[in-house]
Design an enzyme around this catalytic site. Structure first.
Site, short mmCIF file in Angstrom:
data_model
loop_
_atom_site.label_atom_id
_atom_site.label_comp_id
_atom_site.label_asym_id
_atom_site.label_seq_id
_atom_site.Cartn_x
_atom_site.Cartn_y
_atom_site.Cartn_z
CB ILE A 598 20.24 3.00 -2.58
CG1 ILE A 598 19.57 3.26 -1.24
CG2 ILE A 598 21.74 2.93 -2.45
CD1 ILE A 598 19.75 2.11 -0.25
N GLY A 599 17.51 4.71 -3.70
CA GLY A 599 16.13 4.45 -4.10
C GLY A 599 15.23 5.61 -3.73
CD GLU A 602 4.15 7.67 -0.78
OE1 GLU A 602 4.48 7.01 -1.79
OE2 GLU A 602 3.27 8.55 -0.80
CG PHE A 603 7.10 9.58 3.67
CD1 PHE A 603 6.02 10.42 3.85
CD2 PHE A 603 6.95 8.23 3.94
CE1 PHE A 603 4.82 9.93 4.33
CE2 PHE A 603 5.76 7.74 4.41
CZ PHE A 603 4.68 8.58 4.60
N GLY A 604 10.52 10.40 0.49
CA GLY A 604 11.77 11.08 0.10
C GLY A 604 12.78 10.04 -0.34
CD GLU A 605 17.11 12.24 -2.93
OE1 GLU A 605 17.71 12.69 -1.95
OE2 GLU A 605 17.28 12.64 -4.10
CB VAL A 606 15.84 5.02 0.19
CG1 VAL A 606 16.48 4.03 1.14
CG2 VAL A 606 14.34 5.07 0.41
CE LYS A 624 12.58 2.89 4.04
NZ LYS A 624 11.28 2.27 4.22
CG ASP A 717 2.00 -4.43 1.18
OD1 ASP A 717 1.66 -5.27 0.31
OD2 ASP A 717 2.46 -3.32 0.90
#
Ligand code: AMP
EC number: 2.7.10.1
Length: 957
Positions: A598-599, A602-606, A624, A717
């Site tokens: 789905i997305g 920063e570290f890999g696919e979600v 994640k 953030d």
């Protein structure tokens, strides 16, 4: 060539007579007995053979006959006669001129049975005169070097059961070495999965015998193409036509059909190969023509066996409505899960409900639906001709081709609506209301009180913010109900009569509204005793609302979550693995089913998927993953988010289900948020929500931030892109990590103070000297408010970061977004106070928003005040109005003294009363210049902010 063929297909021959094969005497008939003579000899392989010889070459007029025994022909039609013989050259014999011959004659005679030993020449039919290809000139007749002749003659068709052969010698010197009689057959074969039986060749040389094939087992004839072959006169199969094919469930292996293996199927004979079972289907038998669907999955009648099994869709999402007197329009978005099909339609179930007791009946045929009630392909419907002042429940069900096959519970989005109250009803955000509260336990029964506890409903369908306990005296005639509300799963009901039977019912409340009441629970209070009162007034009673006949929809009830826990920075752990396991549950990877990507994180696919923990219902999750080839630092940073998230437990903070660190890939499993990040979600639904809905979202974010700040966690953030939204429109704070998270934020840029900062969302002090606190989070929250109210507009539009910093330093602030209630913009301005001590705390923000939601009138947008900004930013270089005492002083300070009389005449004598003014109030003073109206309003807003700073509360608009 022809000869060659014969040789090739000799193997197709069936022998009727072979003189060589006979070891005993042949005992053929020789006439006259002085003619042909049977002699034993050896063939070229030294095998004993029987030969017949004759050599009456010296005397003329020879007529020596030799007749074979009767040969039964069987089913032969064309008979082959092969003769091997030697023949002496007459020239090599001295003194035989005239009588010596170099040929002999071959005859046959047909006979059904043996006909005795007499030879009647006339009954024989001549086959041929046989001459030698090779005659010899020297040596004896028995000499092995002699040249052997081979001649083949064919006879037929024959009509009797058998026949004799006869050899007529007319004066030659012959040795008949062997006589072989045979016919030809096409031997049984399997061709194209059809069996062709042994077939005797036709009677004519040119004839082909057409033979029908029979399919091998588990094969069937191809339609209009039955298998045929042709048996040639040479015993050769020719011209195959048609074929058999393996039946459904079987595939061809060599000349046979074999069953498809387990987990495979072949749906038709037309398919060549067995195929693996499609998704969500299986079989555990061999030879299947189709696969069975897994539990909960189905195949529609029209679905071919090759398609995956599918399931009914999930409920439609985001059900919204609009009422106009007796017309209700409903709108929704498609279900998150279409069940794997693309034939989703919708049907509407309308029920009219009575208030008390709560009973619902189908709406009947008087109600109109446009475009229709069921089979809706679009995600909206208009329902007309409803009764006025009535209470309705609408269910929107998504159905697909397998919905009717499923016996599982129907999933639908539902809302309850009262007609003719278009504005006064709170919009129920959507979704299904919670299911029944059914397990109620009587904890403590006293004379005047009953303490009950219960389980959360099986399907809460959202965050339960409150329970309502309805009760009445069982024997009371007019059934007056009372209600008590509780935020937890227990409550004590006080002020009851002793020795009285009461009926209790409980229902849960979520953003979707109330669920239905659970079953009636009867409790009889204790008898009155003379002793002193034994009951304490329990603290958990929140409110007792006596309601006779109608239920008042009390919407805002909020739970204060005790913030006793403190956040622990995982960096303080020497061993980061310990931190992860301290705060996050290690999950077994086998409980996780990854469904789709789905997305990109920063570290890999979600990915999205499902988590099924033993003994629990499976839940949708986001997963994640840490991409392969990570460094140890990356792994630590990746799991850091889990170490932080795992410490939180709040309905407005994204919930961590657990981590997988002991397998690959390393995963963080989080509750699934169907609508993704808030900024994109709002941009997608620009203008589609009511102000109350937007404020509801903001309230959720503020509650999540209140919880985080109570825990001592500074987010750093906070931005709409880092808020996730679920299918119930619940917003949850997400994206946790240490400062490096900000480094990953594409909005973050390097500032002069070092480090990356998302400038547009960050408070001055954090930009200037990296002072990050909950107060700087409040600033960011103000920006999130602005993003939400402007449906995902970029803060400060396309201004450069440098210009943004400059403008903020100079006191400019973002103006109210279009249609933004002034009270909300004021709250934003408060969040952007320069001095961080002047900013409201998250607790206050939640309180202010709660008040607004409870009094929706305060959220009305005064005409003409909140248009999208023309002049970008507001000037804050204004005097401190709280130091003024008189309205006139204030008007002079803002150079609007010309309106002093107007204010006095309208009775605005104090600055407090001025601070409550709305734009309508200002206009009603007769101030007609729009510029002046704006100036006065803007100054009033600043005054309010200053008062808030002074008194810690907002002034109610
Ligand atoms: P992140 O690495 O947290 O920025 O995630 C990348 C993207 O994955 C986000 O922008 C979301 O669209 C999606 N995502 C992350 N977490 C979730 C979740 N819990 N539920 C649904 N989508 C998510």
């Amino acid at each position: 060539m022809h000869y060659c063929k014969c040789a090739l297909y000799l193997s197709s021959a069936v022998t009727l007579l072979d003189s060589k094969a006979q070891q005993t005497e042949l005992e053929w008939i020789s006439s006259p007995p002085s003619g042909w003579e049977e002699i034993s000899g050896l063939d070229e392989n030294y095998t004993p053979i029987r030969t017949y010889q004759v050599c009456q070459v010296m005397e003329p007029n020879q007529n020596n006959w030799l007749r074979t025994n009767w040969i039964e022909k069987g089913d032969a039609q064309r008979i082959f006669v092969e003769l091997k013989f030697t023949l002496r050259d007459c020239n090599s014999l001295p003194g035989v001129v005239g009588s010596c011959k170099e040929t002999f004659n071959l005859y046959y005679q047909e006979a059904d049975v043996e006909v005795g030993r007499n030879i009647r020449e006339s009954q024989y039919v001549k086959i041929d005169t046989i001459a030698a290809d090779e005659s010899f000139t020297q040596g004896d007749l028995g000499e092995r070097k002699m040249k052997l002749n081979t001649e083949v003659r064919i006879i037929g068709p024959l009509s009797r059961r058998g026949f004799y052969l006869a050899f007529q010698d007319v004066g030659a010197c012959i040795a008949l070495v062997s006589v072989k009689v045979y016919y030809k057959k096409c031997w049984s074969i399997i061709e194209n999965l059809a069996t062709f039986p042994d077939t005797v060749t036709g009677s004519e040389f040119s004839s082909l015998v057409e033979v029908e094939g029979t399919c091998v087992s588990d094969a069937e004839e191809e339609a209009d193409n039955s298998p045929k072959m042709h048996c040639s006169a040479e015993g050769e199969w020719l011209v195959p036509i048609g074929k058999c094919i393996c039946k459904a469930g079987f595939h061809q292996k060599g000349d046979a059909c074999e069953p498809c293996g387990r987990g495979f199927y072949k749906s038709s004979s037309q398919d060549l190969q067995c195929s693996r079972c499609p998704a969500h289907s299986y079989n555990d038998r061999e030879g299947s023509w189709r696969c069975d669907c897994e539990d909960g999955y189905y195949r529609a009648l029209s679905d071919p066996p090759s398609v995956a099994c599918t399931r009914p869709p999930s409920a439609p999402q985001n059900l919204l409505y609009n009422i106009n007197h007796t017309t209700v329009s409903l709108e929704w978005t498609p279900p998150a899960d279409t069940g794997g099909r693309n034939d989703v339609t919708y049907r509407i179930i309308c029920r009219r409900c009575t208030w008390e007791p709560e009973e619902c009946f189908p709406c009947g045929s008087n109600v109109g639906y446009a475009p229709q009630q069921s089979g809706l392909t679009d995600t909206y419907v208009i329902i007309t001709d409803l009764l006025a002042h009535a209470n309705y429940t609408f269910e929107v069900e998504a159905v697909n081709g397998v919905s009717d096959l499923s016996r599982t519970q129907r999933l639908f989005a539902a809302i309850s609506i009262a007609t003719s109250q278009a504005v006064s009803i709170f919009p129920v955000f959507f979704l299904s209301a919670p299911s029944q509260v059914s397990e109620v336990i009587k904890e403590r029964v006293q004379q005047h009180s009953v303490q009950l506890s219960w389980q959360e409903p099986e399907q809460p369908n959202g965050v339960i913010t409150e329970y309502e306990i309805k009760y009445y005296e069982k024997d009371q005639k007019d059934r007056i109900y009372s209600t008590v509300k509780s935020k937890s799963t227990s409550a004590t009901v006080n002020n009851l009569k002793p020795s009285t039977a009461y009926i209790f019912q409980i229902r849960a409340f979520t953003a979707a509204g109330y669920g239905t009441f659970g079953p009636r629970v009867e409790v009889t209070t204790k008898e009155e005793s003379t002793g002193s009162g034994d009951e304490q007034n329990p603290v958990i009673i929140i409110a007792v609302v006596a309601v006779a006949g109608t239920i008042i929809l009390v919407f805002m009830v909020f739970v204060k979550f005790p913030g006793t826990k403190t956040y622990i920075d995982p960096e303080t752990y020497e061993d980061p693995n310990r931190a992860v396991h301290q705060f996050a549950k290690e999950l077994d990877a086998s409980c996780i089913k990854i469904e789709r990507v789905i997305g990109a994180g920063e570290f890999g696919e979600v990915c999205s998927g499902r988590l099924k923990l033993p003994g629990k219902r499976d839940v949708s999750v986001a997963i994640k993953t840490l991409k392969v080839g990570y460094t140890e630092k990356q792994r630590r940073d990746f799991l850091c988010e889990a170490s932080i998230m795992g410490q939180f437990d709040h309905p407005n903070v994204v919930h961590l289900e657990g981590v997988v660190t002991r397998g690959k890939p390393v995963m963080i499993v989080i509750e699934y948020m169907e609508n993704g990040s808030l900024d994109a979600f709002l941009r997608k639904h620009d203008g589609q929500f009511t102000v109350i809905q937007l404020v509801g979202m903001l309230r959720g974010i503020a509650a999540g931030m209140r919880y985080l700040s109570d825990m001592g966690y500074v987010h750093r953030d906070l931005a709409a892109r880092n808020i996730l939204v679920n299918s119930n429109l619940v917003c949850k704070v997400s994206d946790f990590g240490l400062s490096r998270v900000i480094d990953d934020d594409p909005e973050a840029v390097y500032t002069t103070t070092g480090g990356k900062i998302p400038v547009r969302w960050t408070a001055m002090e954090a930009i200037q000297y990296r002072k990050f606190t909950s107060a700087s989070d409040v600033w960011s929250y103000g920006i999130v408010m602005w993003e939400v109210m402007s449906y995902g507009e970029r803060p400060y539009w396309d201004m450069s970061n440098q210009d943004v910093i400059k403008a903020i330093e100079e006191g400019y602030r973002l103006p109210a977004p279009m249609d933004c209630p002034p009270g909300l913009h004021q709250l934003m301005l408060d969040c952007w106070q320069k001095d961080r001590a002047d900013r409201p705390k998250f607790d206050q923000i939640v309180g202010i928003l709660d008040k607004m939601i409870r009094n929706p009138n305060t959220l009305k947008t005064p005409m003409g005040t909140c248009t999208r900004p023309i002049s970008p930013l507001l000037d804050q270089n204004t005097p401190d109005f709280t130091s003024f005492r008189l309205v006139s002083e204030w008007l002079e300070a803002i150079k609007m003294e010309r309106y002093i009389d107007n204010f006095t005449a309208a009775g605005y004598s104090s600055l407090e009363s001025v601070a409550r003014m709305t734009i309508e109030d200002v206009m009603s003073l007769g101030i007609s210049l729009v510029g002046h109206q704006k100036k006065i309003m803007s100054s009033i807003q600043t005054m309010r902010a200053q008062m808030l700073r002074l008194h810690g509360t907002g002034v109610q608009v």
